[in-house]
Write a protein that holds these residues in place. Structure first.
Motif, PDB file in Angstrom:
ATOM      1  N   ARG A  60      10.932   2.449  -6.423  1.00  0.00           N
ATOM      2  CA  ARG A  60      11.245   2.835  -7.596  1.00  0.00           C
ATOM      3  C   ARG A  60       9.267   3.108  -8.464  1.00  0.00           C
ATOM      4  O   ARG A  60      10.110   4.350  -9.308  1.00  0.00           O
ATOM      5  N   MET A  61       8.352   2.418  -8.291  1.00  0.00           N
ATOM      6  CA  MET A  61       7.347   3.010  -8.787  1.00  0.00           C
ATOM      7  C   MET A  61       6.540   4.313  -8.727  1.00  0.00           C
ATOM      8  O   MET A  61       6.448   5.053  -9.694  1.00  0.00           O
ATOM      9  N   THR A 115       1.220  -1.251   0.507  1.00  0.00           N
ATOM     10  CA  THR A 115       0.033  -0.068  -0.095  1.00  0.00           C
ATOM     11  C   THR A 115       0.791   1.131  -0.542  1.00  0.00           C
ATOM     12  O   THR A 115       1.907   0.849   0.498  1.00  0.00           O
ATOM     13  N   LEU A 163       1.144   5.247   0.141  1.00  0.00           N
ATOM     14  CA  LEU A 163      -0.208   6.089   0.843  1.00  0.00           C
ATOM     15  C   LEU A 163       0.893   7.719  -0.288  1.00  0.00           C
ATOM     16  O   LEU A 163       2.229   8.498   0.398  1.00  0.00           O
ATOM     17  N   GLN A 180       9.003   6.459 -10.200  1.00  0.00           N
ATOM     18  CA  GLN A 180       9.423   6.802 -11.922  1.00  0.00           C
ATOM     19  C   GLN A 180       7.738   6.983 -12.048  1.00  0.00           C
ATOM     20  O   GLN A 180       7.587   7.742 -13.121  1.00  0.00           O
ATOM     21  N   LEU A 181       6.285   7.088 -11.007  1.00  0.00           N
ATOM     22  CA  LEU A 181       5.364   7.026 -11.745  1.00  0.00           C
ATOM     23  C   LEU A 181       3.836   7.527 -10.909  1.00  0.00           C
ATOM     24  O   LEU A 181       2.964   8.416 -10.997  1.00  0.00           O
ATOM     25  N   LEU A 182       4.434   6.555  -9.619  1.00  0.00           N
ATOM     26  CA  LEU A 182       2.977   7.120  -8.303  1.00  0.00           C
ATOM     27  C   LEU A 182       2.915   8.078  -8.000  1.00  0.00           C
ATOM     28  O   LEU A 182       1.912   8.983  -7.674  1.00  0.00           O
ATOM     29  N   VAL A 227      -4.299   6.662  -2.145  1.00  0.00           N
ATOM     30  CA  VAL A 227      -3.628   5.534  -1.655  1.00  0.00           C
ATOM     31  C   VAL A 227      -3.897   4.201  -3.121  1.00  0.00           C
ATOM     32  O   VAL A 227      -4.975   4.400  -4.026  1.00  0.00           O
ATOM     33  N   VAL A 228      -3.028   4.098  -2.863  1.00  0.00           N
ATOM     34  CA  VAL A 228      -2.219   2.755  -4.424  1.00  0.00           C
ATOM     35  C   VAL A 228      -2.083   1.618  -3.352  1.00  0.00           C
ATOM     36  O   VAL A 228      -1.665   0.946  -2.583  1.00  0.00           O
ATOM     37  N   ASP A 229      -2.966   0.351  -4.400  1.00  0.00           N
ATOM     38  CA  ASP A 229      -3.109  -0.778  -3.067  1.00  0.00           C
ATOM     39  C   ASP A 229      -2.313  -1.573  -4.696  1.00  0.00           C
ATOM     40  O   ASP A 229      -3.343  -1.248  -5.617  1.00  0.00           O
ATOM     41  N   LEU A 230      -1.733  -2.429  -4.360  1.00  0.00           N
ATOM     42  CA  LEU A 230      -1.299  -3.772  -5.847  1.00  0.00           C
ATOM     43  C   LEU A 230      -0.411  -4.976  -4.794  1.00  0.00           C
ATOM     44  O   LEU A 230      -0.042  -4.985  -3.583  1.00  0.00           O
ATOM     45  N   GLU A 231      -0.337  -5.915  -6.312  1.00  0.00           N
ATOM     46  CA  GLU A 231       0.324  -6.373  -5.767  1.00  0.00           C
ATOM     47  C   GLU A 231       1.357  -6.854  -6.540  1.00  0.00           C
ATOM     48  O   GLU A 231       1.543  -6.886  -7.528  1.00  0.00           O
ATOM     49  N   VAL A 232       2.761  -7.067  -6.031  1.00  0.00           N
ATOM     50  CA  VAL A 232       4.155  -6.769  -6.754  1.00  0.00           C
ATOM     51  C   VAL A 232       4.297  -8.493  -6.578  1.00  0.00           C
ATOM     52  O   VAL A 232       4.805  -8.425  -5.358  1.00  0.00           O
ATOM     53  N   GLU A 233       5.332  -8.633  -7.258  1.00  0.00           N
ATOM     54  CA  GLU A 233       5.952  -9.782  -7.518  1.00  0.00           C
ATOM     55  C   GLU A 233       7.144  -9.577  -6.723  1.00  0.00           C
ATOM     56  O   GLU A 233       7.989  -8.963  -8.419  1.00  0.00           O
ATOM     57  N   GLN A 271      10.890  -2.251  -5.109  1.00  0.00           N
ATOM     58  CA  GLN A 271      10.438  -1.912  -6.501  1.00  0.00           C
ATOM     59  C   GLN A 271       9.014  -0.932  -6.491  1.00  0.00           C
ATOM     60  O   GLN A 271       9.873  -0.220  -7.093  1.00  0.00           O
TER      61      GLN A 271
END
Lengths: 83, 83
Positions: A59-60, A4, A6, A63-65, A40-46, A56
Motif C-alpha cells: 500500500r505504501m 526493503t 526497490l 500511495q507514495l513510494l 532503495v527505501v529501507d524502513l521498519e514497519v509495525e 502494508q
C-alpha cells in the motif's frame, strides 16, 4: 519488521539519470551498458506477521513510494530469526 | 554480466529524503520508523568472470556511484546459469 523496497524505472521508460551515469562510467573507461538508476527505501514497519507487513508495504508503494505509471517495485522483508 | 548496486546513506548520516518519506507515510496513517532512502543502480558490465565483474563494479562505486564519506554500497552479481 524491517523491509526493503526497490523502485526502478520500468523497461522502455526513459531514464536520464541512468544515461548520465552510463556516459560518465564510459568516460572513466568502463565497458558498461543498460545502466538504470532507481531508489532503495529501507524502513521498519509495525506488523503482526510477514503477510501483514508485505500488504502494508504494498500500500505504501501504491500511495507514495513508487509511481506505478513509470516505475515497478520489489519488496523484500527481513524476517527475524525464531528465538 | 548483470550487476546491481545498492547505495545507502551510512548510519548516523542525516537523510532528509528518508525523513520526508517517513513523515509522509505517517500522515497517510502508516506506523513506520527508520526510513532511509538510497539508490539502486542496475548495469551490464563486460567481464571475464564474477571476480573480474565484482572488482570492476567496486571501482565504479569508489569513483562514481557512491560517496564513500557518507554512503555505503553493496554489490550483487546476477550469475548466468551454466549451460
Amino acid at each position: 519488521m524491517k523491509a526493503t523496497v526497490l523502485v526502478r524505472p520500468k523497461p522502455g521508460i526513459l531514464d536520464p539519470q541512468g544515461q548520465a551515469v552510463e556516459s560518465s562510467l564510459r568516460h572513466l573507461g568502463f565497458t558498461v551498458s543498460e545502466v538504470r538508476v532507481g531508489r532503495v527505501v529501507d524502513l521498519e514497519v509495525e506488523a503482526d506477521d510477514a503477510g501483514d507487513a508485505r500488504a502494508q508495504v504494498e500500500r505504501m508503494c501504491e500511495q507514495l513510494l513508487a509511481n506505478a505509471l513509470i516505475e515497478s517495485y520489489e519488496i523484500e522483508l527481513e524476517l527475524e530469526p525464531v528465538a
